[in-house]
Enzyme design. Structure first.
Site, PDB file in Angstrom:
ATOM      1  N   THR A 132       0.848  -1.188   0.000  1.00 38.29           N
ATOM      2  CA  THR A 132       0.000   0.000   0.000  1.00 38.29           C
ATOM      3  C   THR A 132       0.883   1.237   0.000  1.00 38.29           C
ATOM      4  OG1 THR A 132      -1.627  -1.214   1.304  1.00 38.29           O
ATOM      5  CG2 THR A 132      -1.878   1.175   1.186  1.00 38.29           C
ATOM      6  N   LYS A 161       2.275   4.716   0.747  1.00 39.54           N
ATOM      7  CA  LYS A 161       2.220   5.655   1.861  1.00 39.54           C
ATOM      8  C   LYS A 161       3.067   6.885   1.524  1.00 39.54           C
ATOM      9  CE  LYS A 161       0.079   2.480   4.384  1.00 39.54           C
ATOM     10  NZ  LYS A 161      -1.303   2.596   4.885  1.00 39.54           N
ATOM     11  N   LYS A 175      -0.659   7.724   2.840  1.00 38.99           N
ATOM     12  CA  LYS A 175      -1.907   7.382   2.158  1.00 38.99           C
ATOM     13  C   LYS A 175      -2.576   8.592   1.525  1.00 38.99           C
ATOM     14  CE  LYS A 175      -3.803   5.555   5.842  1.00 38.99           C
ATOM     15  NZ  LYS A 175      -4.840   4.910   6.674  1.00 38.99           N
ATOM     16  N   LYS A 208      -0.921  -0.686  -4.258  1.00 43.21           N
ATOM     17  CA  LYS A 208      -2.327  -0.500  -3.889  1.00 43.21           C
ATOM     18  C   LYS A 208      -2.621   0.937  -3.494  1.00 43.21           C
ATOM     19  CE  LYS A 208      -5.470  -1.759  -0.113  1.00 43.21           C
ATOM     20  NZ  LYS A 208      -5.396  -0.430   0.530  1.00 43.21           N
ATOM     21  N   ASP A 215      -4.548   3.316  -1.066  1.00 45.91           N
ATOM     22  CA  ASP A 215      -5.153   3.175   0.251  1.00 45.91           C
ATOM     23  C   ASP A 215      -6.652   3.401   0.120  1.00 45.91           C
ATOM     24  OD1 ASP A 215      -5.487   3.178   3.176  1.00 45.91           O
ATOM     25  OD2 ASP A 215      -3.315   3.437   3.168  1.00 45.91           O
ATOM     26  N   GLU A 216      -7.390   2.881   1.098  1.00 47.03           N
ATOM     27  CA  GLU A 216      -8.848   2.978   1.016  1.00 47.03           C
ATOM     28  C   GLU A 216      -9.332   4.419   1.026  1.00 47.03           C
ATOM     29  OE1 GLU A 216      -7.821   2.474   5.397  1.00 47.03           O
ATOM     30  OE2 GLU A 216      -7.128   1.698   3.467  1.00 47.03           O
ATOM     31  N   HIS A 239     -11.458  -3.788  -0.268  1.00 51.53           N
ATOM     32  CA  HIS A 239     -11.015  -3.318   1.039  1.00 51.53           C
ATOM     33  C   HIS A 239     -12.201  -3.300   1.988  1.00 51.53           C
ATOM     34  CE1 HIS A 239      -9.197  -0.922   4.219  1.00 51.53           C
ATOM     35  NE2 HIS A 239      -8.030  -1.243   3.688  1.00 51.53           N
ATOM     36  N   SER A 291      -2.599  -7.824   5.587  1.00 55.08           N
ATOM     37  CA  SER A 291      -2.051  -6.474   5.475  1.00 55.08           C
ATOM     38  C   SER A 291      -2.223  -5.746   6.792  1.00 55.08           C
ATOM     39  CB  SER A 291      -2.773  -5.707   4.356  1.00 55.08           C
ATOM     40  OG  SER A 291      -2.337  -4.370   4.283  1.00 55.08           O
TER      41      SER A 291
END
Length: 475
Positions: free
Chosen positions: A173, A175, A177, A201, A203-204, A294, A379
């Site tokens: 993920t 960062k 984020k 990825k 982040d959500e 997610h 994760s």
């Protein structure tokens, strides 16, 4: 009293309030193969018998209401009502019971997780006669499972698309984020992918904010994917978060991802909603996109042991609604997850058939027939020292996702990715040679670090980082 307003007992309707258990508590009931079965953890208010509490749950989540109504006579309640058919006390807990409820299949719209949850976990959770209520598990009958498409592609199709076999997949993920520009974000993706990761990825939280609009992010991430693929010869991907404020905007973003030729998109399925998720899943099936899910907001629903809904129910709902990956906890990282419980719902995600196993929190035997499996994603707070445990716990059919454990490497993103890939390959090789990862894990990592300066540096940075807190949700 005029004949028009006169009521007679012989008509069969008597106004007033009656105990739920008189109608909805049926211990003699034999469940049908087509019933949806639910296991609720019920905490009644003082003075409320467990039979009345269980019957109230069955009634309020199916055909019942607080009083007798004359329109009950216009339908066949015995056909449509939910039934509390068994009650057992929870060991070690005072005034808590597992109440089993059977729902006839005709109560639910085909292919709709939204409708199923509206009934089963709807208003009943605010019922005053209960201090707390938690849905522990569901048995979805095959007849209902077959009304859903399920995951867009599933585990085997994903491996074939990526041409990657025999090991867990690696992700990261990006960062921080929030706050990066699209160009710097794409650069971070590229460094991770060229270093050896399979995926990066969003982040959500990343949707389309002023500092980075979605279209710019999609373009720079696609560039990172194609550049890293050209350099490594491996198929790469980035979970492009298509979550948006409307379903129409979400699909528009997925369409753009397809036009860019990337392999996978992402959705926050709880904040986005099951209806939106099912629509996106069907689009992904039709257009060859993998779908990463997610679970942002899940702990609001599932963290408390006596109220809400267990994550295994959310996992089953996702397998129906559709997703190729879902975050499942790590057991060893920073997020909640007790080992036996986690492995219980990981099996529910991946396997075609799961036997009842109360030791792992599985209340019902579940068959998924031809529904594809979902890859669990580990994760949250994991690093290279966790690699042996993660490989041993989750096996090959999983995604191991190191955010800080990649980007926090002292030499940068690409060396962080190299360290994780070397650690993973070392663990897979050791396992294939018959070595015990649980017992020899640290030795395996140290041996690999002798030949990889990137791994050696990572081992030094994170040698004392642990998240040793007891799990809140235990069996």
């Amino acid at each position: 009293m005029s004949p028009q307003t006169e009521t007679k007992a012989s008509v069969g309707f008597k106004a007033g309030v009656k105990d739920y258990r008189l109608t909805y508590y049926t211990p003699e009931y034999e469940t049908q193969d087509t019933d949806i079965l639910a296991a609720f953890r019920v905490s009644p208010q003082p003075g409320v018998p467990p039979e009345e509490a269980g019957a109230a749950v069955a009634a309020e989540s199916s055909t019942g209401t607080w009083t007798s109504v004359w329109t009950d006579g216009l339908t066949n309640l015995d056909r449509y009502k939910g039934r509390c058919y068994n009650i057992e006390p929870v060991a070690g807990e005072e005034n808590q019971y597992i109440c089993y409820v059977a729902y006839p299949l005709d109560l639910f719209e085909e292919g709709s997780v939204t409708n199923m949850f509206t009934s089963i976990v709807g208003n009943v959770f605010g019922f005053k006669a209960l201090r707390a209520l938690r849905l522990e598990d569901l048995r979805i009958p095959v007849a209902y499972v077959k009304t859903f498409q399920g995951p867009p592609h599933g585990i085997q199709v994903e491996r074939d698309k990526l041409n990657k076999y025999g090991r867990p997949l690696l992700g990261c993920t990006i960062k921080p984020k929030l706050g990066l520009s699209a160009k710097n974000y794409g650069r971070a993706c590229y460094e991770c992918l060229r270093g050896g990761l399979d995926f990066t990825k969003d982040d959500e939280n990343v949707n389309s904010q002023p500092f980075m609009r979605w279209r710019d992010r999609f373009l720079f991430c696609a560039e990172a994917i194609y550049k890293s693929q050209a350099e490594t010869g491996e198929i790469k991907g980035h979970y492009l978060n298509a979550t948006a404020g409307t379903c129409e905007e979400m699909i528009k973003r997925a369409v753009f991802a397809r036009e860019l030729g990337v392999p996978i998109v992402m959705h926050d399925y709880l904040t986005g909603g099951f209806t939106a998720n099912t629509s996106l899943s069907q689009y992904c099936r039709d257009n060859g996109l993998l779908l990463h899910i997610h679970v942002a907001m899940h702990a609001v629903i599932d963290r408390q042991k006596n109220h809400g809904m267990h994550f295994r129910v959310l996992a089953k709902a996702l397998r129906l609604s559709g997703g190729d990956h879902i975050h499942s906890g790590t057991v060893v990282g920073k997020l909640e997850g007790e080992r036996d419980i986690t492995l219980g719902f990981v099996d529910l995600l991946r396997d075609d058939y799961t036997e009842k196993d109360r030791c792992r929190g599985i209340f019902f035997t579940q068959s998924w027939v031809s529904t594809p499996g979902v890859l669990p994603v580990a994760s949250g707070g994991i690093h290279v020292w966790h690699m042996p445990a993660l490989t041993e716990i989750f096996g090959d059919d999983s995604v191991l996702q190191f955010g800080g454990g990649t980007l926090g490497h002292p030499w940068g993103n690409a060396p962080g990715a190299v360290a994780n890939r070397v650690a993973l390959e070392a663990c897979v090789q050791a396992r294939n040679e018959g070595r015990d990862l649980a017992r020899e894990g640290n030795t395996i990592i140290r041996e690999a670090a002798k030949w990889s300066p990137e791994l050696a540096a990572a081992c030094e940075v994170w040698k004392e980082i642990k998240f040793e807190f007891p799990a809140m949700d235990t069996i």
